[in-house]
Each structure stands twice: as C-alpha cells, then as structure tokens.
Write a protein that holds these residues in place. Structure first.
Motif, PDB file in Angstrom:
ATOM      1  N   LEU A   1      -3.244  11.880  -9.123  1.00  0.00           N
ATOM      2  CA  LEU A   1      -3.119  10.418  -9.043  1.00  0.00           C
ATOM      3  C   LEU A   1      -3.739   9.697 -10.242  1.00  0.00           C
ATOM      4  CD1 LEU A   1      -4.063  10.006  -5.284  1.00  0.00           C
ATOM      5  CD2 LEU A   1      -1.759   9.816  -6.275  1.00  0.00           C
TER       6      LEU A   1
ATOM      7  N   GLY B   1       0.194   5.529   0.725  1.00  0.00           N
ATOM      8  CA  GLY B   1      -0.844   6.450   1.137  1.00  0.00           C
ATOM      9  C   GLY B   1      -0.348   7.618   1.945  1.00  0.00           C
TER      10      GLY B   1
ATOM     11  N   SER C   1       0.842  -1.197   0.000  1.00  0.00           N
ATOM     12  CA  SER C   1       0.000   0.000   0.000  1.00  0.00           C
ATOM     13  C   SER C   1       0.873   1.241   0.000  1.00  0.00           C
ATOM     14  CB  SER C   1      -0.947   0.021   1.209  1.00  0.00           C
ATOM     15  OG  SER C   1      -0.223   0.169   2.407  1.00  0.00           O
TER      16      SER C   1
ATOM     17  N   GLU D   1      -8.906   6.638  -8.110  1.00  0.00           N
ATOM     18  CA  GLU D   1      -9.553   6.800  -6.811  1.00  0.00           C
ATOM     19  C   GLU D   1      -8.761   6.044  -5.747  1.00  0.00           C
ATOM     20  OE1 GLU D   1     -12.240   8.549  -5.783  1.00  0.00           O
ATOM     21  OE2 GLU D   1     -12.465   9.391  -7.787  1.00  0.00           O
ATOM     22  N   TRP D   2      -8.667   6.627  -4.565  1.00  0.00           N
ATOM     23  CA  TRP D   2      -8.025   5.980  -3.427  1.00  0.00           C
ATOM     24  C   TRP D   2      -9.056   5.790  -2.321  1.00  0.00           C
ATOM     25  CZ3 TRP D   2      -2.325   7.557  -2.101  1.00  0.00           C
ATOM     26  CH2 TRP D   2      -1.512   7.325  -3.216  1.00  0.00           C
ATOM     27  N   THR D   3      -8.749   4.956  -1.363  1.00  0.00           N
ATOM     28  CA  THR D   3      -9.613   4.703  -0.215  1.00  0.00           C
ATOM     29  C   THR D   3      -9.366   5.777   0.842  1.00  0.00           C
ATOM     30  OG1 THR D   3      -9.527   2.333  -0.669  1.00  0.00           O
ATOM     31  CG2 THR D   3     -10.214   3.001   1.547  1.00  0.00           C
TER      32      THR D   3
ATOM     33  N   TYR E   1      -5.355   6.035   0.881  1.00  0.00           N
ATOM     34  CA  TYR E   1      -4.381   5.066   0.368  1.00  0.00           C
ATOM     35  C   TYR E   1      -4.885   4.253  -0.820  1.00  0.00           C
ATOM     36  CZ  TYR E   1      -7.129   1.595   2.891  1.00  0.00           C
ATOM     37  OH  TYR E   1      -8.158   0.785   3.330  1.00  0.00           O
ATOM     38  N   LYS E   2      -3.931   3.594  -1.449  1.00  0.00           N
ATOM     39  CA  LYS E   2      -4.198   2.658  -2.539  1.00  0.00           C
ATOM     40  C   LYS E   2      -3.483   1.366  -2.184  1.00  0.00           C
ATOM     41  CE  LYS E   2      -5.727   1.756  -6.732  1.00  0.00           C
ATOM     42  NZ  LYS E   2      -7.142   1.816  -7.051  1.00  0.00           N
TER      43      LYS E   2
ATOM     44  N   ARG F   1       2.975   6.448  -8.166  1.00  0.00           N
ATOM     45  CA  ARG F   1       2.108   7.006  -7.128  1.00  0.00           C
ATOM     46  C   ARG F   1       2.866   7.936  -6.184  1.00  0.00           C
ATOM     47  NH1 ARG F   1       0.280   2.257  -8.931  1.00  0.00           N
ATOM     48  NH2 ARG F   1      -1.949   2.179  -9.388  1.00  0.00           N
TER      49      ARG F   1
ATOM     50  N   HIS G   1      -6.962  13.718  -6.787  1.00  0.00           N
ATOM     51  CA  HIS G   1      -7.413  12.762  -7.795  1.00  0.00           C
ATOM     52  C   HIS G   1      -6.829  13.095  -9.166  1.00  0.00           C
ATOM     53  CE1 HIS G   1     -10.176  10.966 -10.784  1.00  0.00           C
ATOM     54  NE2 HIS G   1     -10.085   9.940  -9.961  1.00  0.00           N
TER      55      HIS G   1
END
Length: 153
Positions: free
Chosen positions: A88, A59, A57, A91-93, A110-111, A134, A85
């Motif tokens: 990047l 983030g 991950s 979409e990330w959490t 994070y991703k 990223r 966005h």
C-alpha cells in the motif's frame, strides 16, 4: 437534495464509470478481474470501496459472525502488516470489532478520504484516483497473502 431513486442512479453511474475506467487493469496475476466486486475467495473477508455523502473509504472488511474467529482473521492480517504496508505504501486504520452498516460486528483495515461527495461530479476524479491505486495494491498484496488464510477457510 436528491430523491432515493436519483441518489441510487448517481451512485450506479459512478460505479459504472469507475468500473469502465479500471477494467483494462489486469490483476496481479495477469487476469481479467471485476474490481468493483473483488472476490477474495474467503468467506467473510471482503475488499470494500464505499462512498458516503462527505467521504470515501476502501478497506478490508472481516464480517465473520463469530467474533472469536473474526479476531483470528484480524490477527492473521496483523501478522502480514508489513507485507500489506509494503504493497500500500501508506498506513491504514486498524479497527477490531466495530459496528457495521447493518448493526453487525465487523473488523476493518481501511483508508478514508474526507471532503468528497459522490453527488459532486467534480469529485469523481479524486474518488477514482483514491480507489484505483489502493484496490490494485490490495490485489497485489492478496495475490501472495491469501494462502496464509487457507487454514481459516
């Protein structure tokens, strides 16, 4: 299974390899940068790259001990969500107030990449290909966005 020492050595070798691979990449401001230990210059706001046994991950981690202030940082990132966005291109959490590695309350944006292992050298190209664009995009975002956090320093 690997011993604790072997496990530590493999992780260190991976991060050294990644660091050497990304070192020639200048920051968004054209400077040399330590990508592995990226400095946001804002206490309690960190860019983290992590590799677990079966996932990786990357983030933004907000770890301020005061959860109210942590929430203010998170809200500031939400204000910049479109800019993030845009940098990047995915979409990330977004996760407000979860439990971190040492039982502390943290917030993360994070991703995650699943199905990879730092202990499988065949996965290293996937990990590097996951992290590099990223962290570079986060740096691009941060070069403009960091000024929005001056009041929260």
């Amino acid at each position: 299974m690997y011993s604790k020492e072997q496990s530590s050595q493999i992780k260190q070798t991976f991060w050294t390899t990644f660091g050497q691979y990304i070192a020639p990449q200048p920051s968004a401001e054209g400077l040399r940068i330590n990508w592995i230990n990226y400095k946001t210059c804002i206490k309690y706001v960190n860019f983290r790259m992590q590799v677990e046994n079966r996932s990786a991950s990357i983030g933004i981690e907000i770890s301020h001990p005061d959860t109210g202030i942590q929430e203010l940082f998170f809200e500031q990132f939400q204000e910049l969500k479109l800019v993030l966005h845009d940098a990047l291109q995915e979409e990330w959490t977004w996760n407000l107030h979860s439990t971190g590695e040492y039982g502390k309350t943290i917030s993360r944006i994070y991703k995650e990449l699943s199905g990879v292992s730092i202990f499988n050298r065949d996965d290293w190209p996937k990990l590097i290909s996951f992290f590099k664009p990223r962290i570079v995009a986060l740096d691009e975002f941060w070069s403009d966005a960091k000024y929005s956090f001056d009041a929260l320093k």
